[in-house]
Design an enzyme around this catalytic site. Structure first.
Site: not given
Ligand code: CAA
Length: 258
Positions: A109, A112
């Site tokens: 998102g 997006e």
């Molecule tokens: N939703 C909720 N929480 C999130 C998040 C998300 N999309 N992305 C990161 N966070 C949170 C993590 O859970 C973490 O929280 P805690 O400390 O409470 O555990 C905090 O942010 C820091 O994140 P990381 O510890 O994972 O940080 P990192 O530097 O190791 O990694 C990252 C960074 C690669 C961006 C990793 O956080 C990640 O892969 N995030 C998810 C990305 C993702 O899958 N996005 C798509 C979401 S679905 C969507 O968007 C649907 C749509 O089309 C509308």
């Protein structure tokens, strides 16, 4: 108005909206999406604002929709609330130019929302991606539609199927972003671009948005006709007289949005 998940400030006719959920890398939960929608509506209605810049933090523009919030939702929950439709409709209805200033992660998102803006300026650290496939879903705010129009089928399939991230340089080459700048200069560059736009006639700026956006919806001949008719209609404005007179008189135009 005070917000919980975003900061808004108006500087020199530009509304700077900053996503602000640092603990969750600006993940887009329902509060943030509602507040962003409201801030866009307010900026669009504010006579002092002529352009909008949307940004996040240095580490993350936004790491996607909030996975914690979505994880327990059922089909009925997401279908009945038409999840993510409202923010898309809001961006579609904003008439002032909106620039995304992206540093760090713009995933799911986040990517997006950046694509809903009129153009994207990226820092060298920007990382774009549609990793929803890793969560057992697909993109839900335009990652399979807008990204394909920006970068073409092959790269869009690659991004959406593998979930890999694309760096700023690749994103610029592919046409997703308009410029790449060092991270420290990102906000200055975006605000500078916004201020340049703010100096133009707001009538021309709104017409540019309508015409360019039509190019995504219309066949070429219809789009050309639409553009020509909008161009013709600009001759009814005082700003057309002023802009052309200023050129001939070798001076800066003083547009009055009339
Ligand atoms: N939703 C909720 N929480 C999130 C998040 C998300 N999309 N992305 C990161 N966070 C949170 C993590 O859970 C973490 O929280 P805690 O400390 O409470 O555990 C905090 O942010 C820091 O994140 P990381 O510890 O994972 O940080 P990192 O530097 O190791 O990694 C990252 C960074 C690669 C961006 C990793 O956080 C990640 O892969 N995030 C998810 C990305 C993702 O899958 N996005 C798509 C979401 S679905 C969507 O968007 C649907 C749509 O089309 C509308």
């Amino acid at each position: 108005m005070a917000y919980e998940t975003i900061n808004v400030e108006v500087q020199d006719h530009v509304s700077l909206i900053k996503l602000n959920r640092p603990d969750a890398l600006n993940a887009l939960n329902s509060v943030l999406l509602q507040e962003l929608s409201k801030a866009l509506e307010e900026a669009d209605a504010n006579d002092k604002v002529r352009c909008i810049v949307l940004t996040g933090s240095e580490k993350a523009f936004a790491a996607g929709a909030d996975i914690k919030e979505m994880s327990e939702m059922s089909f009925v929950d997401v279908f009945s609330t038409n999840l993510f439709a409202e923010i898309n409709d809001r961006f579609d209805s904003v008439r002032k130019p909106v620039i995304a200033a992206v540093s760090g992660y713009a995933l799911g998102g986040g990517c997006e929302i950046a694509m809903m803006c009129d153009f994207i300026i990226a820092s060298e650290t920007a990382k774009f991606g549609q990793p929803e496939i890793n969560l057992g879903v697909i993109a839900g705010m335009g990652g399979s539609q807008r990204l394909t129009r920006f970068v073409g089928k092959s790269k869009s399939m690659d991004m959406n199927l593998t979930g890999r991230f694309m760096g700023a340089e690749e994103a610029e080459r592919a046409g997703l972003v308009s410029r790449v700048v060092p991270a420290k200069k990102l906000i200055d560059e975006a605000m500078g671009a916004a201020q340049k736009i703010a100096e133009k006639s707001s009538l021309s700026a709104a017409a540019v948005k309508e015409a360019v956006n039509r190019s995504y919806e219309l066949p070429l001949s219809e789009g050309m006709l639409f553009e020509r008719r909008v161009f013709h209609s600009m001759f009814a404005t005082e700003d057309q007289k002023e802009g052309m007179a200023a050129f001939l008189e070798k001076r800066e135009a003083q547009f009055r949005d009339k």
